[in-house]
Design a protein around this motif. Structure first.
Motif, PDB file in Angstrom:
ATOM      1  N   ARG A 143       8.374  -4.676  -4.383  1.00 58.14           N
ATOM      2  CA  ARG A 143       8.745  -3.560  -5.252  1.00 58.14           C
ATOM      3  C   ARG A 143       7.626  -2.524  -5.328  1.00 58.14           C
ATOM      4  O   ARG A 143       7.879  -1.323  -5.340  1.00 58.14           O
ATOM      5  CB  ARG A 143       9.090  -4.087  -6.650  1.00 58.14           C
ATOM      6  CG  ARG A 143      10.402  -4.865  -6.706  1.00 58.14           C
ATOM      7  CD  ARG A 143      10.771  -5.221  -8.133  1.00 58.14           C
ATOM      8  NE  ARG A 143       9.809  -6.163  -8.705  1.00 58.14           N
ATOM      9  CZ  ARG A 143       9.904  -7.482  -8.602  1.00 58.14           C
ATOM     10  NH1 ARG A 143      10.921  -8.020  -7.919  1.00 58.14           N
ATOM     11  NH2 ARG A 143       9.007  -8.267  -9.155  1.00 58.14           N
ATOM     12  N   LEU A 144       6.373  -2.988  -5.368  1.00 60.88           N
ATOM     13  CA  LEU A 144       5.232  -2.069  -5.417  1.00 60.88           C
ATOM     14  C   LEU A 144       5.149  -1.254  -4.126  1.00 60.88           C
ATOM     15  O   LEU A 144       4.940  -0.035  -4.158  1.00 60.88           O
ATOM     16  CB  LEU A 144       3.934  -2.863  -5.619  1.00 60.88           C
ATOM     17  CG  LEU A 144       2.631  -2.044  -5.648  1.00 60.88           C
ATOM     18  CD1 LEU A 144       2.674  -1.006  -6.756  1.00 60.88           C
ATOM     19  CD2 LEU A 144       1.424  -2.976  -5.817  1.00 60.88           C
ATOM     20  N   GLY A 145       5.338  -1.938  -2.989  1.00 63.22           N
ATOM     21  CA  GLY A 145       5.291  -1.231  -1.712  1.00 63.22           C
ATOM     22  C   GLY A 145       6.395  -0.206  -1.581  1.00 63.22           C
ATOM     23  O   GLY A 145       6.190   0.894  -1.046  1.00 63.22           O
ATOM     24  N   ALA A 146       7.602  -0.551  -2.073  1.00 62.56           N
ATOM     25  CA  ALA A 146       8.724   0.379  -1.990  1.00 62.56           C
ATOM     26  C   ALA A 146       8.475   1.618  -2.857  1.00 62.56           C
ATOM     27  O   ALA A 146       8.727   2.753  -2.437  1.00 62.56           O
ATOM     28  CB  ALA A 146      10.002  -0.320  -2.411  1.00 62.56           C
ATOM     29  N   GLY A 177       7.898 -10.227   0.065  1.00 63.83           N
ATOM     30  CA  GLY A 177       7.672 -11.100  -1.078  1.00 63.83           C
ATOM     31  C   GLY A 177       6.249 -11.574  -1.199  1.00 63.83           C
ATOM     32  O   GLY A 177       5.963 -12.480  -1.960  1.00 63.83           O
ATOM     33  N   ALA A 178       5.349 -10.928  -0.466  1.00 67.34           N
ATOM     34  CA  ALA A 178       3.965 -11.406  -0.461  1.00 67.34           C
ATOM     35  C   ALA A 178       3.295 -11.225  -1.800  1.00 67.34           C
ATOM     36  O   ALA A 178       2.293 -11.857  -2.080  1.00 67.34           O
ATOM     37  CB  ALA A 178       3.170 -10.683   0.629  1.00 67.34           C
ATOM     38  N   ASP A 179       3.848 -10.300  -2.625  1.00 66.96           N
ATOM     39  CA  ASP A 179       3.229 -10.120  -3.932  1.00 66.96           C
ATOM     40  C   ASP A 179       3.794 -11.087  -4.956  1.00 66.96           C
ATOM     41  O   ASP A 179       3.449 -11.045  -6.122  1.00 66.96           O
ATOM     42  CB  ASP A 179       3.439  -8.681  -4.419  1.00 66.96           C
ATOM     43  CG  ASP A 179       4.912  -8.299  -4.453  1.00 66.96           C
ATOM     44  OD1 ASP A 179       5.704  -8.959  -3.765  1.00 66.96           O
ATOM     45  OD2 ASP A 179       5.240  -7.339  -5.177  1.00 66.96           O
ATOM     46  N   ARG A 180       4.733 -12.007  -4.529  1.00 68.79           N
ATOM     47  CA  ARG A 180       5.269 -13.013  -5.442  1.00 68.79           C
ATOM     48  C   ARG A 180       4.418 -14.282  -5.365  1.00 68.79           C
ATOM     49  O   ARG A 180       3.670 -14.509  -4.419  1.00 68.79           O
ATOM     50  CB  ARG A 180       6.713 -13.353  -5.077  1.00 68.79           C
ATOM     51  CG  ARG A 180       7.625 -12.115  -5.023  1.00 68.79           C
ATOM     52  CD  ARG A 180       8.980 -12.488  -4.488  1.00 68.79           C
ATOM     53  NE  ARG A 180       9.774 -11.290  -4.197  1.00 68.79           N
ATOM     54  CZ  ARG A 180      10.908 -11.318  -3.534  1.00 68.79           C
ATOM     55  NH1 ARG A 180      11.395 -12.469  -3.080  1.00 68.79           N
ATOM     56  NH2 ARG A 180      11.568 -10.196  -3.320  1.00 68.79           N
ATOM     57  N   TRP A 199      -0.944   5.299  -0.726  1.00 77.70           N
ATOM     58  CA  TRP A 199      -1.857   4.367  -0.074  1.00 77.70           C
ATOM     59  C   TRP A 199      -2.443   3.355  -1.060  1.00 77.70           C
ATOM     60  O   TRP A 199      -2.734   2.223  -0.682  1.00 77.70           O
ATOM     61  CB  TRP A 199      -2.959   5.142   0.640  1.00 77.70           C
ATOM     62  CG  TRP A 199      -2.509   5.650   1.989  1.00 77.70           C
ATOM     63  CD1 TRP A 199      -1.894   4.933   2.968  1.00 77.70           C
ATOM     64  CD2 TRP A 199      -2.610   6.986   2.486  1.00 77.70           C
ATOM     65  NE1 TRP A 199      -1.627   5.724   4.057  1.00 77.70           N
ATOM     66  CE2 TRP A 199      -2.053   6.997   3.794  1.00 77.70           C
ATOM     67  CE3 TRP A 199      -3.122   8.169   1.986  1.00 77.70           C
ATOM     68  CZ2 TRP A 199      -1.992   8.145   4.586  1.00 77.70           C
ATOM     69  CZ3 TRP A 199      -3.067   9.314   2.757  1.00 77.70           C
ATOM     70  CH2 TRP A 199      -2.501   9.308   4.046  1.00 77.70           C
ATOM     71  N   THR A 200      -2.570   3.754  -2.319  1.00 79.91           N
ATOM     72  CA  THR A 200      -3.043   2.778  -3.309  1.00 79.91           C
ATOM     73  C   THR A 200      -2.037   1.640  -3.463  1.00 79.91           C
ATOM     74  O   THR A 200      -2.392   0.444  -3.413  1.00 79.91           O
ATOM     75  CB  THR A 200      -3.273   3.467  -4.663  1.00 79.91           C
ATOM     76  OG1 THR A 200      -4.260   4.481  -4.519  1.00 79.91           O
ATOM     77  CG2 THR A 200      -3.738   2.454  -5.713  1.00 79.91           C
ATOM     78  N   GLY A 201      -0.771   2.001  -3.664  1.00 83.44           N
ATOM     79  CA  GLY A 201       0.255   0.965  -3.809  1.00 83.44           C
ATOM     80  C   GLY A 201       0.402   0.117  -2.563  1.00 83.44           C
ATOM     81  O   GLY A 201       0.525  -1.120  -2.643  1.00 83.44           O
ATOM     82  N   ALA A 202       0.372   0.766  -1.385  1.00 82.27           N
ATOM     83  CA  ALA A 202       0.506   0.005  -0.146  1.00 82.27           C
ATOM     84  C   ALA A 202      -0.674  -0.930   0.042  1.00 82.27           C
ATOM     85  O   ALA A 202      -0.508  -2.092   0.473  1.00 82.27           O
ATOM     86  CB  ALA A 202       0.614   0.970   1.037  1.00 82.27           C
ATOM     87  N   GLY A 203      -1.865  -0.471  -0.288  1.00 85.93           N
ATOM     88  CA  GLY A 203      -3.045  -1.331  -0.146  1.00 85.93           C
ATOM     89  C   GLY A 203      -2.975  -2.544  -1.046  1.00 85.93           C
ATOM     90  O   GLY A 203      -3.302  -3.670  -0.624  1.00 85.93           O
TER      91      GLY A 203
END
Length: 704
Positions: A562-565, A681-684, A603-607
């Motif tokens: 969700r953050l990346g999107a 889902g890597a942030d889960r 780029w902050t969110g993607a990082g």
């Protein structure tokens, strides 16, 4: 102090890369609007000559008495009687051509009076013959020969209608009621109408010179001259050209219809090199003059130590310019011009159309200069007040600068190799300590609002430059502020190199040639609009690359986050705004800075979303985010002081690495579980895994 010593921490490789990029400017053909024999500056022992009211020693007139009497019929009785008396004298012992009188000068301190009339100097007009037709001399880029002084003496009229060579304290004055009563006309047959060469203490007063293939009035290598109430007009290059001279004064002059500038004090004596703002004297003073309907009102390649005050420059393409861009000019880089109390307004003419339609390819006599045609000789941003292209220690104070569609002030650097100097220590030696203070911007003398498109355009290079508070629009968005005293600067910058997109624009726009009818595509100076502009093309190219790479990265690594999107949507908006902002170069808008802010948030969110699965790419992405946000801060909030390069350069270099890394990361195969690199889902929180099976042991086979 050299820049390499000032910033010892800047890696040599980085400096080399920046200078290599700057060297792209060499691809643009160097315009050489004025080429002259090698000259040395005067020793400064002369002085500004004074006007002598004594009766003339020599008199020049025409023989048509009825025509003469018609010319003077409207004069005051006193002036009419004086001219009649001088005419009686001239009929008996005078001269019919100015050159004849100049040739008769046999001692210092003589006065020549020119009576009202049209002087075409017929004996000087024929083309060179005999030895003068076969002089051995190099050719300039414009085709004329660059003659030595001895060759000028030998063949005075190869290039000059009137040649004043080696005379001392000579005064030449028209006796009419106005400067248009005496007209010296070269009829486009000579480079110069009047050339004063190695003639110290010369005084010109009250006449008009016109219609040349270079300039009307030329003073070369003189120590002491005055140009007083003289009009010049309709020349391929300059109205007034004074070169490699000292102790000069222009006053109450006028010039219009010139393809370069009306007033050009080129290579004025470099008497203040190495000083700060306070100087003991200026080499040339220009006051009370009006220069209009030229490419530029005033220009000064190596216009050093010139005091320009109480003049008016209007209806040109540019009001005034100083530069260090042309080789062969003593005194480079340009320094120590002082502009004060000048009216610099409404310089919005655009004469490039006469180049595009072929008018300027015709012979000069057929171009229509007398009807308002001007053939611009060099690249010039139309709609600009004062341009400084590579100058130092210039002071612009208490001027009225208004009504320009582009910018009131324009400041850019010029690397030294453009003027033929290859030393690395000199490549960033221009655009330092220029002071813009106490000017009235965007309002005329009555207080009426007359805004500029923006008040300041600056490429960002240089140290010690400062501006008054409160300009109405600038790029960058904030500027170093001048203190109350000269030399005080708040938030001083010290950039080795300007902004990359602005440098690209200057590179493209410099590729101009009036002789080849070459108007660079992509430059809005010559009419490029919308997608034609180089800035917009760069923004579109960058947006296309980032959109493609960012889209693939989102699909392969971030679509389950969700953050990346959310970050990717911000990036998409930022790219759109970046392109939109590139189309509004003459409008003060926050769109470019907002675009950088959104890209930084992308780029902050993607990082952050990549930390668990691609930690090194995540770190690089966060670094790129920080540099992008810093770039937005630098452009819109506060120009970061004392940094050798701006954040945009570091951002661009890191962005290149990031694009390559992101492509590689996106192209790697998925894991055996079907997770592409484990990213979705890597942030889960990962699900608990079953314990491993017990080790295998030998047993008796089951008979079943």
């Amino acid at each position: 102090m050299s820049w390499t010593r000032r910033f010892p921490a800047v890696p040599a490789a980085l400096l080399a890369a920046l200078l290599a990029l700057l060297s792209l400017f060499a691809a643009a053909p160097a315009a050489r609007a004025h080429e002259e024999r090698p000259v040395t500056l005067p020793d400064g022992s002369g002085s500004v000559p004074r006007y002598r009211a004594a009766e003339p020693d020599l008199v020049v007139c025409k023989t048509d008495r009825p025509a003469f009497e018609r010319r003077i019929s409207a004069f005051t009785e006193e002036l009419r009687q004086r001219n009649l008396a001088l005419y009686e004298r001239c009929e008996k012992s005078g001269y019919r051509h100015l050159q004849e009188a100049v040739d008769a000068v046999d001692r210092p301190g003589m006065n020549i009076a020119i009576l009202p009339g049209l002087y075409e100097e017929e004996p000087s007009l024929p083309k060179p013959a005999g030895e003068c037709a076969a002089l051995k001399a190099p050719n300039s880029a414009l085709g004329y020969q660059i003659l030595t002084y001895e060759q000028q003496v030998q063949c005075r009229h190869n290039q000059n209608l009137v040649a004043i060579l080696g005379k001392t304290d000579l005064q030449i004055e028209g006796t009419g009621a106005s400067r248009q009563d005496v007209v010296i006309d070269a009829k486009y047959q000579k480079l110069n109408a009047i050339r004063a060469d190695k003639s110290n203490g010369i005084y010109f007063r009250n006449f008009t010179a016109q219609r040349t293939t270079f300039n009307s009035l030329y003073v070369l290598a003189g120590d002491g001259f005055v140009i007083d109430d003289v009009l010049t007009r309709w020349n391929d290059e300059y109205g007034f050209l004074t070169f490699a001279s000292d102790h000069g004064l222009y006053k109450n002059c006028e010039s219009y219809g010139n393809g370069d500038s009306g007033i050009y004090p080129g290579s004025a004596s470099d008497i203040n090199d190495g000083r700060g703002y306070e100087v003991p004297r200026y080499s040339i003073e220009i006051t009370g003059c009006h220069s209009h309907h030229n490419m530029v009102g005033y220009s000064g390649t190596a216009g050093d130590s010139v005091w320009v005050h109480d003049n008016e420059f209007d209806a040109n393409m540019g009001g005034a310019s100083m530069d260090s861009a042309f080789p062969g000019h003593p005194g480079l880089p340009q320094n120590h011009a002082k502009f004060e109390r000048n009216l610099i307004h409404d310089n919005n003419a655009d004469y490039y159309g006469y180049v595009a339609d072929g008018t300027c390819a015709k012979p000069p006599i057929e171009r229509g200069y007398e009807q308002g045609v001007v053939c611009p000789q060099i690249s010039m941003p139309p709609g600009t007040g004062i341009i400084t292209a590579g100058g130092n220690w210039n002071v612009y104070e208490n001027n009225w600068v208004y009504g320009h569609r582009r910018a009131g002030f324009f400041l850019s650097a010029v690397p030294a190799f453009i003027r033929g100097e290859e030393s690395w220590g000199k490549q960033a030696d221009t655009s330092h300590h220029n002071r813009y203070a106490a000017n009235v911007l965007g309002r005329d003398k009555s207080g009426t609002s007359r805004p500029n498109g923006m008040d300041v355009w600056w490429d960002g290079q240089g140290r010690g430059n400062c501006w008054q508070s409160g300009p109405d629009g600038s790029t960058p968005g904030t500027l170093p502020q001048c203190g109350d005293r000269r030399g005080e600067v708040s938030g001083a910058s010290a950039r080795l190199v300007g902004e990359p997109v602005k440098l690209a624009q200057l590179l493209v726009c410099a590729d101009y040639s009036v002789q080849a009818r070459k108007l660079p595509a992509g430059c809005d100076w010559y009419g490029a609009r919308g997608l034609e502009r180089v800035e917009t093309q760069i923004a579109l190219a960058v947006a296309a690359v980032l959109l493609l790479v960012g889209g693939v990265l989102w699909w392969r690594r971030l679509r389950g986050s969700r953050l990346g999107a959310a970050a990717s949507l911000l990036g998409l908006a930022g790219l759109a705004l970046d392109v939109a902002g590139s189309t509004t170069p003459l409008v003060d808008t926050a769109v470019p800075a907002l675009a950088l802010l959104l890209l930084g948030l992308w780029w902050t969110g993607a990082g952050l979303a990549l930390r668990a699965t691609r930690p090194w790419l995540a770190r690089l992405t966060l670094l790129l985010a920080a540099l992008t946000l810093l770039d937005a801060f630098d452009k819109a909030v506060l120009m970061i002081p004392w940094t050798p390069i701006g954040p945009s350069w570091a951002r661009a270099l890191v962005a290149v690495v990031w694009v390559l890394w992101a492509v590689v990361a996106s192209a790697r195969p998925t894991t055996p579980t079907g997770d592409p690199g484990g990213a979705p889902g890597a942030d889960r929180v990962p699900a608990p895994q079953a314990p491993p099976p017990a080790p295998h042991t030998e047993s008796t086979p089951d008979p079943a």
